[in-house]
Design a protein around this motif. Structure first.
Motif, short mmCIF file in Angstrom:
data_model
loop_
_atom_site.label_atom_id
_atom_site.label_comp_id
_atom_site.label_asym_id
_atom_site.label_seq_id
_atom_site.Cartn_x
_atom_site.Cartn_y
_atom_site.Cartn_z
N PRO A 8 -88.45 32.49 -58.12
CA PRO A 8 -87.75 33.78 -58.02
C PRO A 8 -87.86 34.55 -59.34
O PRO A 8 -87.49 34.03 -60.39
CB PRO A 8 -86.30 33.41 -57.69
N ALA A 10 -87.35 38.20 -59.11
CA ALA A 10 -87.02 39.54 -58.62
C ALA A 10 -85.67 40.07 -59.11
O ALA A 10 -85.10 40.98 -58.52
CB ALA A 10 -87.05 39.54 -57.09
N GLY A 13 -82.32 41.36 -64.73
CA GLY A 13 -82.05 41.00 -66.12
C GLY A 13 -80.94 41.82 -66.75
O GLY A 13 -81.01 42.16 -67.93
N LYS A 14 -79.93 42.11 -65.99
CA LYS A 14 -78.87 43.01 -66.50
C LYS A 14 -78.19 42.46 -67.74
O LYS A 14 -77.94 43.19 -68.70
CB LYS A 14 -77.81 43.24 -65.41
N ARG A 15 -77.89 41.16 -67.74
CA ARG A 15 -77.16 40.60 -68.89
C ARG A 15 -78.00 40.57 -70.16
O ARG A 15 -77.45 40.47 -71.26
CB ARG A 15 -76.63 39.19 -68.53
N LYS A 22 -86.06 41.19 -67.79
CA LYS A 22 -86.24 40.34 -68.98
C LYS A 22 -87.51 39.49 -68.92
O LYS A 22 -88.00 39.02 -69.94
CB LYS A 22 -85.02 39.42 -69.14
N SER A 86 -83.69 36.25 -52.27
CA SER A 86 -85.08 36.20 -52.77
C SER A 86 -85.71 34.86 -52.41
O SER A 86 -86.85 34.80 -51.93
CB SER A 86 -85.11 36.39 -54.29
N LYS A 208 -82.22 28.70 -69.60
CA LYS A 208 -82.48 29.93 -68.85
C LYS A 208 -82.22 31.09 -69.79
O LYS A 208 -81.19 31.13 -70.46
CB LYS A 208 -81.58 30.03 -67.63
#
Ligand code: CTP
Ligand code: MG
Length: 229
Positions: A8, A10, A13-15, A22, A86, A208
């Motif tokens: 995955p 898709a 990457g907001k954080r 990202k 996803s 991660k």
């Protein structure tokens, strides 16, 4: 043991706060998701990569896959609004009778020996996840009041890859759709079926990339590996 892998990629990457996915960020001169893909490209047990991408990123990711000569991408699958959606989009496409791994594109430091140990257990048991013992003391809190200290020896931080017989993962995702259940990982959907999930001890390097601080650790891991090679 041969396997297919769903990756995955898709998310948004907001954080990480970059204003773009990202996974395009470069680490050691390569985009993050290309590092991840190269591990599977170079693993002889990996038969095919099912890369899940958003419609916004599809063109650019496809170009990068070609540029870096990743040959095992069987299909680019359209992403969904949640990670679980996803993954499900890819699960539906995987042929029967295989072991399938689900591995976050945002974990570029996965290594082949861990994949091999995980896949072996999944083949024997049906479902297995990589995990590491938690290092911090964990307390349950209500507001700002400590309710209890959770016994640490039974706590493990769960990573990806997570590996399954495809029939089990398909059933788990289909049941989650019926129940409109959203879990934080794939194994949680399988646990709901009453199916045993085994842990396989992994490695603390398999981080991660989630928030900006994770990039300091990532650079340190890259530097460590550079001096070893
Ligand atoms: N992912 C996905 N589809 C989504 C959401 C996430 O394929 N709808 C992927 C991400 O690209 C990532 C992995 O799932 O490789 C783990 O998700 P996470 O670390 O949460 O990444 P993002 O969702 O992109 O980040 P954020 O939650 O901060 O927006
Ligand atoms: Mg997310």
């Amino acid at each position: 043991m041969a396997y297919e892998v769903i990756i995955p990629a898709a998310g948004q990457g907001k954080r990480m706060g970059l204003g773009k996915n990202k996974l395009f960020l470069e680490l050691d001169h390569l985009p993050v998701f290309i590092h991840t893909l190269i591990v599977f490209e170079n693993d002889p047990n990996c038969n095919g990569i099912w890369l899940v991408v958003s419609s916004d990123d599809k063109k650019q990711m496809n170009e990068l896959v070609k540029k870096y000569a990743i040959t095992k991408v069987t299909a680019l699958i359209e992403g969904g609004s949640e990670r679980q959606h996803s993954v499900y989009h890819a699960v539906k496409e995987i042929p029967d009778d295989t072991i399938v791994l689900v591995h976050d594109a945002a974990r570029p430091f996965i290594q082949t020996d861990q994949i091999a140990r995980l896949t072996k257990v999944a083949e024997e048991i049906g479902a297995a996840v990589l995990a590491v013992p938690i290092k911090d003391t964990v307390k349950k809190v209500d507001g700002d009041l400590v309710v209890e200290t959770v016994e640490r020896s039974s706590l493990w931080a769960i990573q990806t890859p997570q590996a399954f017989r495809i029939s089990i993962l398909k059933d788990a995702h289909e049941k989650a759709v019926v129940d409109t259940y959203i879990g934080t990982d794939d194994a949680s959907l399988v646990e709901r079926l009453g199916q045993a999930v085994h842990i396989v001890e992994g490695n603390y390097d398999n981080i991660k990339l989630t928030t900006p601080e994770d990039l300091y650790f990532a650079e340190a891991i890259v530097a460590k590996r550079r001096t070893k090679n």
